[in-house]
Design a protein around this motif. Structure first.
Motif, mmCIF file in Angstrom:
data_model
loop_
_atom_site.group_PDB
_atom_site.id
_atom_site.type_symbol
_atom_site.label_atom_id
_atom_site.label_comp_id
_atom_site.label_asym_id
_atom_site.label_seq_id
_atom_site.Cartn_x
_atom_site.Cartn_y
_atom_site.Cartn_z
ATOM 1 N N SER A 131 0.813 -1.219 0.000
ATOM 2 C CA SER A 131 0.000 0.000 0.000
ATOM 3 C C SER A 131 0.850 1.275 0.000
ATOM 4 O O SER A 131 0.430 2.297 -0.537
ATOM 5 C CB SER A 131 -0.983 -0.004 1.166
ATOM 6 O OG SER A 131 -0.287 -0.096 2.368
ATOM 7 N N GLU A 132 2.045 1.196 0.585
ATOM 8 C CA GLU A 132 2.894 2.408 0.631
ATOM 9 C C GLU A 132 3.290 2.831 -0.783
ATOM 10 O O GLU A 132 3.184 3.995 -1.159
ATOM 11 C CB GLU A 132 4.173 2.161 1.471
ATOM 12 C CG GLU A 132 3.958 2.079 2.963
ATOM 13 C CD GLU A 132 3.266 0.799 3.401
ATOM 14 O OE1 GLU A 132 3.404 -0.248 2.715
ATOM 15 O OE2 GLU A 132 2.543 0.838 4.429
ATOM 16 N N ASP A 135 0.164 3.958 -2.747
ATOM 17 C CA ASP A 135 -0.273 5.315 -2.392
ATOM 18 C C ASP A 135 0.654 6.369 -2.991
ATOM 19 O O ASP A 135 0.202 7.430 -3.412
ATOM 20 C CB ASP A 135 -0.330 5.486 -0.867
ATOM 21 C CG ASP A 135 -1.497 4.729 -0.261
ATOM 22 O OD1 ASP A 135 -2.303 4.162 -1.029
ATOM 23 O OD2 ASP A 135 -1.605 4.682 0.976
ATOM 24 N N ARG A 139 -1.938 7.662 -5.564
ATOM 25 C CA ARG A 139 -2.552 8.751 -4.798
ATOM 26 C C ARG A 139 -4.085 8.618 -4.732
ATOM 27 O O ARG A 139 -4.832 9.467 -5.251
ATOM 28 C CB ARG A 139 -2.118 10.087 -5.414
ATOM 29 C CG ARG A 139 -0.594 10.205 -5.451
ATOM 30 C CD ARG A 139 -0.106 11.544 -5.869
ATOM 31 N NE ARG A 139 -0.486 11.957 -7.185
ATOM 32 C CZ ARG A 139 0.093 12.927 -7.876
ATOM 33 N NH1 ARG A 139 1.099 13.590 -7.338
ATOM 34 N NH2 ARG A 139 -0.320 13.252 -9.071
ATOM 35 N N SER A 145 -7.829 1.937 -0.211
ATOM 36 C CA SER A 145 -7.966 1.588 -1.626
ATOM 37 C C SER A 145 -7.140 0.357 -2.010
ATOM 38 O O SER A 145 -7.622 -0.522 -2.743
ATOM 39 C CB SER A 145 -7.560 2.776 -2.512
ATOM 40 O OG SER A 145 -8.542 3.780 -2.464
ATOM 41 N N TYR A 146 -5.913 0.279 -1.526
ATOM 42 C CA TYR A 146 -5.064 -0.855 -1.943
ATOM 43 C C TYR A 146 -5.696 -2.176 -1.511
ATOM 44 O O TYR A 146 -5.812 -3.111 -2.308
ATOM 45 C CB TYR A 146 -3.660 -0.705 -1.363
ATOM 46 C CG TYR A 146 -2.701 -1.776 -1.828
ATOM 47 C CD1 TYR A 146 -2.245 -1.807 -3.152
ATOM 48 C CD2 TYR A 146 -2.253 -2.786 -0.960
ATOM 49 C CE1 TYR A 146 -1.378 -2.790 -3.599
ATOM 50 C CE2 TYR A 146 -1.385 -3.778 -1.403
ATOM 51 C CZ TYR A 146 -0.951 -3.771 -2.717
ATOM 52 O OH TYR A 146 -0.094 -4.762 -3.158
#
Ligand code: SF4
Length: 199
Positions: A131-132, A135, A139, A145-146
């Motif tokens: 997710s990092e 994102d 964005r 969301s992930y």
């Protein structure tokens, strides 16, 4: 003003039905103000109706696949997508949806049973191994969301016969092999994409 609702690349016909996204991808030409794809200007002056999209398709049998794509997330216009996809299926065509996989998160319901009635293939932007990194590049506007995209990808295999996860080669921190591993784990196909190549 004339608007490019459909555009042909190879033997496929692509449909641009919206310019809205739930992501604001840093790598996307749209985010940088460029709405062109392979010489087609996909600037949207108005969001086309299902009838306009169907008219722009013409003869379904001329194409290998009709693909919902463009500089916007097609599932944000779920009703239009479903109506057009049903039409394509009724006329013997094959339907693919290129999506961010956030449909269920956005619509707050399981949309897959409905999609399964008229969609043959899904291509879902996995884009990152965690997710990092997701994102950082994608964005997302919506929290979670992930994880929601992964859950959609996993669930999609129960409904849609042909599901592919994609990731773009060459973005900072994106581990393509790890992305491929996630796809394997979820039992979906994997496609390594090149930056700025639509399809
Ligand atoms: S989801 Fe697609 S169209 Fe939207 S910003 Fe990301 S790459 Fe661009």
């Amino acid at each position: 003003m004339q608007q490019q609702i459909s555009y042909q690349i190879g033997n496929n016909l692509y449909l641009s039905i919206t310019d809205r996204c739930t992501l604001e991808c840093a790598f996307c030409p749209k985010t940088q103000g460029d709405m062109t794809v392979q010489g087609y200007d996909l600037t949207i002056h108005h969001r086309p109706t299902a009838e306009e999209v169907i008219t722009s398709i013409g003869d379904v049998s001329k194409y290998d696949e009709i693909v919902f794509c463009g500089y916007g997330e097609p599932t944000l216009r779920l009703n239009v997508l479903l109506e057009v996809a049903r039409y394509v299926k009724q006329h013997g065509g094959r339907v693919r949806v290129n999506t961010d996989g956030l449909c269920n998160l956005v619509h707050k319901q399981d949309t897959l049973p409905e999609l399964a009635q008229c969609v043959d293939a899904l291509s879902v932007s996995l884009n990152a191994q965690n997710s990092e990194i997701y994102d950082l590049h994608c964005r997302p506007n919506l929290p979670g969301s992930y994880q929601a995209m992964l859950a959609f990808l996993d669930r999609a295999t129960k409904y849609i016969p042909d599901v592919t996860a994609t990731a773009i080669d060459g973005l900072d921190g994106v581990d393509i092999e790890a992305c491929e591993g996630i796809a394997r784990q979820l039992k979906v196909k994997f496609r390594r994409r090149e930056l700025n190549v639509v399809g």
